[in-house]
Design an enzyme around this catalytic site. Structure first.
Site, PDB file in Angstrom:
ATOM      1  N   GLU A 183      -7.538 -63.274  11.735  1.00 37.38           N
ATOM      2  CA  GLU A 183      -8.726 -63.873  12.333  1.00 37.38           C
ATOM      3  C   GLU A 183      -9.876 -62.911  12.604  1.00 37.38           C
ATOM      4  O   GLU A 183     -10.355 -62.808  13.741  1.00 37.38           O
ATOM      5  CB  GLU A 183      -8.345 -64.590  13.641  1.00 37.38           C
ATOM      6  CG  GLU A 183      -7.410 -65.761  13.433  1.00 37.38           C
ATOM      7  CD  GLU A 183      -7.160 -66.575  14.680  1.00 37.38           C
ATOM      8  OE1 GLU A 183      -6.624 -67.689  14.563  1.00 37.38           O
ATOM      9  OE2 GLU A 183      -7.506 -66.101  15.785  1.00 37.38           O
ATOM     10  N   GLU A 288      -1.392 -70.889  11.300  1.00 37.47           N
ATOM     11  CA  GLU A 288      -1.303 -71.254  12.711  1.00 37.47           C
ATOM     12  C   GLU A 288      -1.764 -72.696  12.890  1.00 37.47           C
ATOM     13  O   GLU A 288      -2.783 -73.110  12.341  1.00 37.47           O
ATOM     14  CB  GLU A 288      -2.182 -70.349  13.582  1.00 37.47           C
ATOM     15  CG  GLU A 288      -1.765 -68.895  13.620  1.00 37.47           C
ATOM     16  CD  GLU A 288      -2.610 -68.081  14.608  1.00 37.47           C
ATOM     17  OE1 GLU A 288      -3.264 -68.700  15.479  1.00 37.47           O
ATOM     18  OE2 GLU A 288      -2.620 -66.850  14.500  1.00 37.47           O
TER      19      GLU A 288
END
Length: 368
Positions: A183, A288
């Site tokens: 991320e 995720e």
């Protein structure tokens, strides 16, 4: 089975080797710390005993047995750039201690790799927290700091950690993939991220051939179309694209009712999956996702209001909604090469705990 086409159904082992305050608030009780960096700096000499006890208890061999026993075949293990000990660049958040992080995490990871092999689980090693922090989130190691892309030494240390992981586990049967950075924030320049991804691929490939180990890169919170033509075969082999999908962080999602969440999961995200599969030319995973719809429990410092889709439902309705939301997401994510629920265990909310969600019948009892 061909490792490059294997369908992954897995779970993240979050807040184990990279702490997240909202997941394990008991560790942060009485402290000002908001992340692992400031936790270690504030705890000082007390940090080692406390954190090693957490490492030994939060995830155990029995958890690996449970994961495999419920039909999952993979785990994604977030690690910090400090995993190998004190050779990392200094950051002002460390305070007076040049090397605040607790040592010994690499031995915990060694043990985890062996447990994964024992129970026939594949491992994705994920560089979750980079020096200087790549996203400003607590999960990046330093909340409210995003400086990873501002110093060459931060970049080089990240690459060095990836190469050391590749070298250490190159022959380990459980190693399925190495994710080069979790991320990176949307405002880190795309060209900078791409150049790093290319260098990371080369560093990993020095030790891990493509027929054995995949290289995973994250979308950096930008459209997959910014990566069209990127890291394509034949030069780049066994590369996986990673997306993360949640519906609790943006106001339009927070204000949505459960029917809108289901439509987004089974409709919008399904359309996105079809587009990625058609256009990108790379296998993709959803690295995720969760059942979480309540922002308050995820970000203990977020500003309200903390409304969410389940707040006015009775328990029966909440259970039906949670099962529906789970199924709608699974139907979409099954289109991809695989998926990893976030996370296996939390102290706080069952909607973010795969184990709790299975035990409450929100998620299937078997994923095989």
């Amino acid at each position: 089975m061909d490792k490059t086409t294997m369908k992954l159904r897995g779970v993240n082992l979050g807040s184990w080797l990279v702490l997240e305050k909202w997941m394990v608030p008991s560790l942060f009780e009485g402290l000002q710390a908001t992340d692992e960096t400031t936790w270690c700096a504030e705890m000082g000499p007390r940090a080692a005993e406390r954190l090693r006890a957490h490492w030994n208890s939060f995830i155990t061999r029995e958890d690996f047995r449970w994961i495999a026993g419920h039909g999952l075949n993979a785990v994604r293990i977030p690690v910090g750039h400090w995993i190998f000990g004190p050779d990392y660049p200094y950051h002002p958040k460390y305070g007076d201690n040049r090397h605040p992080f607790v040592t010994g995490g690499i031995e915990v990871l060694d043990r985890a790799m062996d447990w994964a092999q024992e129970f026939d689980l594949r491992v994705v090693l994920d560089l979750h927290a980079a020096p200087g922090c790549q996203n400003g989130f607590d999960n990046g190691g330093i909340k409210d700091v995003c400086e990873w892309h501002t110093k060459a030494e931060y970049r080089e240390h990240s690459l060095a950690v990836l190469e050391r992981l590749a070298e250490r586990y190159r022959d380990h049967p459980a190693l399925h993939a190495i994710e080069v950075l979790n991320e990176p924030r949307w405002d880190v320049p795309t060209d900078y991220i791409k150049a790093y991804y290319l260098d990371a691929y080369e560093r990993i490939r020095r030790h891990c051939p493509p027929e054995r180990v995949a290289v995973v890169f994250h979308d950096g919170f930008r459209s997959f179309r910014e990566f069209l033509g990127f890291m394509q075969p034949p030069h780049y082999q066994n590369v996986i694209f990673d997306i993360h999908r949640y519906q609790c962080f943006e106001r339009c999602d927070i204000d949505a009712d459960i029917h809108a969440h289901l439509r987004k999961s089974a409709g919008d995200w399904k359309d996105e999956a079809d587009a990625i599969i058609t256009e990108l030319g790379l296998p993709t995973i959803c690295g995720e996702w969760s059942l979480g719809l309540d922002l308050k429990v995820v970000s203990l410092w977020a500003e309200g209001p903390f409304n969410h889709a389940l707040e006015n439902m009775d328990q029966f309705q909440q259970n039906v909604a949670s099962r529906g939301y789970a199924d709608a997401q699974l139907l979409t994510f099954e289109k991809y090469q695989g998926w990893f629920f976030w996370s296996y265990r939390t102290e706080t909310t069952p909607a973010w705990s795969l184990r709790s969600s299975v035990e409450r019948d929100w998620l299937p009892s078997s994923f095989a």
